[in-house]
Enzyme design. Structure first.
Site, PDB file in Angstrom:
ATOM      1  N   SER A  64      -1.374   3.939   1.321  1.00 44.35           N
ATOM      2  CA  SER A  64      -0.585   3.254   2.490  1.00 44.35           C
ATOM      3  C   SER A  64      -0.716   4.053   3.789  1.00 44.35           C
ATOM      4  CB  SER A  64       0.867   2.779   2.041  1.00 44.35           C
ATOM      5  OG  SER A  64       1.617   4.011   1.987  1.00 44.35           O
ATOM      6  N   LYS A  93     -10.180   3.775  -2.522  1.00 40.54           N
ATOM      7  CA  LYS A  93      -9.776   3.741  -1.306  1.00 40.54           C
ATOM      8  C   LYS A  93      -9.799   5.401  -0.851  1.00 40.54           C
ATOM      9  CE  LYS A  93      -7.806  -0.572  -0.438  1.00 40.54           C
ATOM     10  NZ  LYS A  93      -6.659  -1.497  -0.446  1.00 40.54           N
ATOM     11  N   SER A 138       7.474   2.967  -1.100  1.00 38.65           N
ATOM     12  CA  SER A 138       7.720   1.487  -1.583  1.00 38.65           C
ATOM     13  C   SER A 138       7.172   0.713  -0.387  1.00 38.65           C
ATOM     14  CB  SER A 138       9.041   1.091  -1.433  1.00 38.65           C
ATOM     15  OG  SER A 138       9.726   1.718  -0.003  1.00 38.65           O
ATOM     16  N   ALA A 139       5.699   1.180  -0.423  1.00 40.08           N
ATOM     17  CA  ALA A 139       4.732   0.315   0.723  1.00 40.08           C
ATOM     18  C   ALA A 139       4.046  -0.795  -0.343  1.00 40.08           C
ATOM     19  CB  ALA A 139       3.684   1.369   1.322  1.00 40.08           C
ATOM     20  N   LYS A 222      14.088  -4.483   1.565  1.00 34.93           N
ATOM     21  CA  LYS A 222      14.741  -2.986   1.764  1.00 34.93           C
ATOM     22  C   LYS A 222      16.167  -2.772   1.625  1.00 34.93           C
ATOM     23  CE  LYS A 222      10.540  -1.763   2.894  1.00 34.93           C
ATOM     24  NZ  LYS A 222       9.929  -0.893   2.317  1.00 34.93           N
TER      25      LYS A 222
END
Length: 365
Positions: A64, A93, A138-139, A222
């Site tokens: 991320s 990636k 937490s992406a 969140k």
């Protein structure tokens, strides 16, 4: 003559016995020295191994926007990083990022990748095994490929946070965990309360019912993810800190982090009108994560608000809108509709910690 000879023999026997004792004592001394040398060698080796283990950490969602910046910052600090990804596509990636230079090529021997689903606690425990610390960034991205963040995504994020915290607590090597929350988990409070403090800091919590009412799913995700993390940390004696960043910016941030960027700005007009729209550069945020982690065995505790700019003027709002590619009125339009209560954001707690930590970093270089 016989007596004299006997005396001579007795003298020789005593000299021989003294000589033998001397030899035995010398041999014992040498053995003790060898043992001490061996112990020193083993102690040094064990210390080196401990240092290597202390420098092994895991970063979730390492591909991320934030994850990549955090990995690079950790590598610069001498850590070995285990990157946790969800699928083989993310592994590809990472390879592309290494080739393109986005990830530090000089530290390839300090990078490893593991595939694990954040829905499976056992797989997470295996991924964390041997790591001294875990950074749960937490992406999440929209699985539908749309730049948005739905209510169902909020629930996925909460469950992932719960699983990661449980896996950390059950993995014996993991000593500390840093969770990336959001400033949105602090600022959405019920303004109808007459005694609502004007200061928004690390002690401030958003109102879950208000987030539901306004359909602020990113803020809700969140908020609930951080709350469940603290609940599990307390129940399972996990050493946890959380960082609550503003809108994450940096090179091509809206292109590289579209889901979180668009989702964060839901309610932007109200945030802007109340002085609560803040941003943070991704490099600054990565540094904050490392600084907090390194201070967890000393002074770091609880929550930390992280931002480096408050969008306070129309020109700043227009510039931000231009960088994202949205109309300026999405941020600064209709601001007069909201109650003209201006709040004060404070990141003093983090600034104090980082000033001390960065001075120590410079002292070590």
């Amino acid at each position: 003559m016989g007596i004299a000879r006997a005396q001579d023999e007795e003298s020789e026997r005593r000299e021989f016995e003294d000589f033998r004792k001397t030899l035995v004592a010398l041999a014992a001394t040498e053995r003790s020295k060898e043992n001490d040398d061996f112990k020193c060698l083993m102690s040094s080796h064990i210390a080196d191994l401990d240092l290597q283990l202390d420098k092994l950490v895991c970063v979730t969602s390492g591909v991320s926007f934030l994850g990549l910046a955090l990995v690079n910052r950790l590598l610069l600090r001498g850590y070995s990083v285990r990157i946790l990804v969800d699928n083989q596509e993310d592994v590809e990636k990472l390879r592309e990022m290494q080739v393109s230079g986005e990830m530090m090529m000089a530290c390839n021997n300090k990078i490893s990748v593991v595939i694990a689903k954040q829905t499976e606690i056992q797989g997470l425990m295996e991924a964390f095994d041997g790591c001294r610390g875990v950074f749960h960034t937490s992406a999440f991205v929209d699985p539908s490929g749309i730049s948005g963040y739905s209510k169902s995504m909020a629930e996925i994020e909460v469950k992932a946070s719960e699983n990661v915290m449980k896996a950390c607590a059950r993995t014996s090597s993991v000593r500390n965990c840093v969770l990336t929350s959001s400033l949105l988990a602090c600022i959405w409070r019920d303004s109808s309360q007459h005694d609502l403090p004007l200061l928004v800091n690390h002690d401030s919590w958003s109102n879950e019912a208000l987030c539901m009412e306004k359909k602020l799913w990113f803020a809700l995700g969140k908020l609930k993810a951080e709350k469940v993390a603290w609940k599990i940390a307390e129940e399972m004696s996990l050493k946890l800190t959380t960082i609550c960043p503003g809108l994450i910016t940096g090179p091509q941030f809206s292109h590289r982090n579209p889901t979180a960027t668009i989702a964060y700005l839901k309610g932007a007009q109200e945030m802007y009108a109340k002085g609560l729209l803040a941003t943070v550069d991704v490099i600054r945020l990565a540094e904050a994560h490392v600084a907090v982690f390194e201070a967890m065995n000393k002074t770091a505790f609880g929550r930390y608000i992280c931002f480096d700019r408050i969008i306070a003027r129309d020109e700043e709002a227009e510039k931000l809108a231009s960088e994202i590619g949205i109309p300026p009125n999405r941020i600064c339009g209709n601001s007069l509709e909201f109650i003209p209560t201006h709040f004060e954001l404070s990141n003093k707690k983090l600034n104090n910690l980082m000033s001390r930590t960065i001075r120590n970093w410079h002292g070590q270089s």
